[in-house]
Design a protein around this motif. Structure first.
Motif, short mmCIF file in Angstrom:
data_model
loop_
_atom_site.label_atom_id
_atom_site.label_comp_id
_atom_site.label_asym_id
_atom_site.label_seq_id
_atom_site.Cartn_x
_atom_site.Cartn_y
_atom_site.Cartn_z
N GLY A 177 -1.66 -39.93 -8.64
CA GLY A 177 -1.29 -41.25 -9.14
C GLY A 177 0.13 -41.32 -9.62
N ILE A 178 0.58 -40.28 -10.32
CA ILE A 178 1.96 -40.26 -10.82
C ILE A 178 2.94 -40.19 -9.66
N ILE A 179 2.62 -39.39 -8.65
CA ILE A 179 3.51 -39.29 -7.48
C ILE A 179 3.63 -40.65 -6.80
N GLN A 180 2.53 -41.40 -6.71
CA GLN A 180 2.58 -42.74 -6.12
C GLN A 180 3.44 -43.67 -6.96
N GLN A 181 3.36 -43.55 -8.29
CA GLN A 181 4.21 -44.37 -9.16
C GLN A 181 5.69 -44.02 -8.99
N ILE A 182 5.98 -42.73 -8.79
CA ILE A 182 7.37 -42.32 -8.55
C ILE A 182 7.91 -42.98 -7.29
N GLU A 183 7.09 -42.97 -6.22
CA GLU A 183 7.52 -43.60 -4.97
C GLU A 183 7.71 -45.11 -5.16
N ALA A 184 6.83 -45.74 -5.95
CA ALA A 184 6.97 -47.17 -6.21
C ALA A 184 8.26 -47.46 -6.98
N ALA A 185 8.59 -46.60 -7.95
CA ALA A 185 9.81 -46.78 -8.72
C ALA A 185 11.05 -46.63 -7.84
N THR A 192 17.07 -55.22 -4.07
CA THR A 192 18.07 -56.06 -4.73
C THR A 192 17.40 -57.07 -5.65
N GLY A 193 17.96 -57.25 -6.84
CA GLY A 193 17.45 -58.23 -7.78
C GLY A 193 16.27 -57.79 -8.61
N THR A 194 15.96 -56.49 -8.61
CA THR A 194 14.85 -55.99 -9.42
C THR A 194 15.20 -56.09 -10.91
N THR A 195 14.28 -56.63 -11.69
CA THR A 195 14.48 -56.78 -13.13
C THR A 195 13.80 -55.65 -13.88
N ALA A 197 11.64 -55.82 -16.07
CA ALA A 197 10.22 -56.11 -16.25
C ALA A 197 9.38 -55.54 -15.11
N ALA A 198 10.00 -55.33 -13.93
CA ALA A 198 9.26 -54.81 -12.79
C ALA A 198 8.81 -53.38 -13.00
N PHE A 199 9.46 -52.68 -13.94
CA PHE A 199 9.13 -51.28 -14.18
C PHE A 199 8.03 -51.10 -15.23
N ARG A 200 7.49 -52.19 -15.76
CA ARG A 200 6.47 -52.06 -16.80
C ARG A 200 5.19 -51.43 -16.28
N ALA A 201 4.96 -51.57 -14.96
CA ALA A 201 3.74 -50.98 -14.40
C ALA A 201 3.90 -49.48 -14.13
N ILE A 202 5.11 -48.97 -14.27
CA ILE A 202 5.38 -47.55 -14.03
C ILE A 202 5.19 -46.78 -15.32
#
Length: 394
Positions: A177-185, A192-195, A197-202
């Motif tokens: 699960g952590i590895i999948q979160q790393i890939e998502a991050a 482009t345009g990532t805020t 707030a988008a990282f709150r799920a990581i």
């Protein structure tokens, strides 16, 4: 003729001290070569015959080979160019002998130590044999170099077996699960345009691991994070493949708990068994599954290629028969493996076993198939001796 000698413990003697144990043997070999021994009668020679004996080769692991040779390295360091292994050469004995004599003539122990640190050469008692050539007669052992060296290093550090079996290797658990979160991050960082707030799920652990991987923490953690190309679930899939494989009666299966701490220290034959079939095929299946899910990366493809190159090289190099075709196929495969390895781990220098593996073909040409001169028979004797009850002084 097989002679067994035991050196008293509790520690292995240094190279200079080892000469004291070899000196009586060298004296016998000098007399046997110079005058020989006269046998008054043999089965085929009723009138008797003169017999001379010589020490043909010495087979050791790498630390002992250095002591027997009297040199720090098999290679001529002036001929080593990382990007061009084709010109790697062993330093000939004609260049080693003058330095060995100069070391012997150095009057003090401190002077000898400094001379050895500067030149990488010292005198060995075996050099007093008139026919001895340490360059050609101290071989690179296939069991230690290939099985316990290359195969073990590839599994544990390149494929990430150590990190997968120890989830706290980086100070945090790298689960699937952590590895999948790393890939998502990583994908968010490239968008482009990532805020923020988008990282709150990581999760915090995933972000910490990403910081290590991107070089914001110590180098050791970055190397470990980069090495984990196979997740714990991948190793579970490999163990499942091992359990489900039908194999001939003569083929020994790898440990069923491969990739877990519980399997302990693997022996040379177990490492060979892993790469004969199971690890390369399972790794290819994992790669194909990732491709179908669209999750594969270039590093994974290089890992699969390097594993197949290494398995192929070991197969050619340790065949029960050899020829120029075998040797050239081994050298091509090993060279291709080292090229892949530099791509996978560009910040890690090659190890002595990697350098020496490209010299293995020289000894195959000189002495024939590796089965005739590798360390397996002697290691079995050593294993039996180690199980013998002693008083701690013998």
């Amino acid at each position: 003729l097989y002679l067994v000698g035991l050196i008293p413990g509790p520690r292995e003697p240094a190279g200079v001290l080892l000469d004291n144990f070899l000196r009586p043997l060298v004296g016998v070999l000098q007399r046997s070569w110079a005058t020989g021994a006269r046998y008054p009668k043999t089965y085929t020679r009723p009138d008797g015959r003169l017999v001379r004996s010589a020490l043909i080769l010495s087979v050791n692991d790498l630390p002992m080979a250095r002591k027997i040779r009297g040199t720090k390295s098999f290679l001529d360091q002036k001929k080593v160019v990382i990007d061009n292994p084709d010109i790697w050469k062993m330093k000939p004995y004609s260049l080693i002998a003058p330095d060995a004599a100069a070391w012997l003539n150095t009057p003090t122990n401190e002077g000898q130590r400094r001379f050895y640190n500067r030149t990488g050469v010292r005198h060995s008692i075996l050099m007093e044999l008139p026919y001895w050539d340490p360059v050609e007669m101290v071989v690179i052992d296939g069991m230690h170099n290939l099985f316990l060296g290359q195969l073990q290093n590839h599994s544990r550090t390149v494929m990430g077996m150590d990190s997968a079996s120890n989830p706290r290797a980086l100070g945090f658990g790298l689960t699937e699960g952590i590895i999948q979160q790393i890939e998502a991050a990583k994908r968010l960082l490239l968008t482009t345009g990532t805020t923020p707030a988008a990282f709150r799920a990581i999760g915090v652990k995933a972000l910490t691991a990403l910081c290590h991987e991107e070089g914001h923490q110590e180098k050791k953690a970055r190397r470990l994070a980069r090495a984990i190309l196979l997740s714990p679930n991948d190793w579970k899939a490999i163990r499942a493949d091992i359990a489900e494989t039908t194999r001939p009666n003569w083929h020994v299966a790898p440990p069923p708990n491969l990739g877990e701490l519980a399997h302990g220290k693997l022996k040379a034959d177990e490492w060979r068994s892993c790469f004969e079939f199971d690890l390369p095929v399972s790794l290819l299946q994992i790669h194909l599954r990732r491709c179908r899910r669209g999750k594969t990366v270039g590093a994974m493809q290089t890992l699969v290629q390097s594993t197949f190159f290494l398995a192929t090289a070991v197969r050619w190099g340790t065949s029960h028969r050899t020829s120029e075709t075998h040797i050239k196929a081994y050298e091509r495969s090993m060279q291709a493996y080292l090229n892949c390895l530099k791509g996978l781990q560009p910040d890690k220098p090659l190890k002595p076993n990697h350098y020496n593996s490209l010299l293995f073909g020289f000894f195959l040409r000189r002495y024939g198939p590796a089965h005739g001169w590798w360390m397996f028979p002697f290691e079995r004797v050593i294993g039996r001796l180690q199980k013998t009850n002693t008083n701690g002084k013998l």
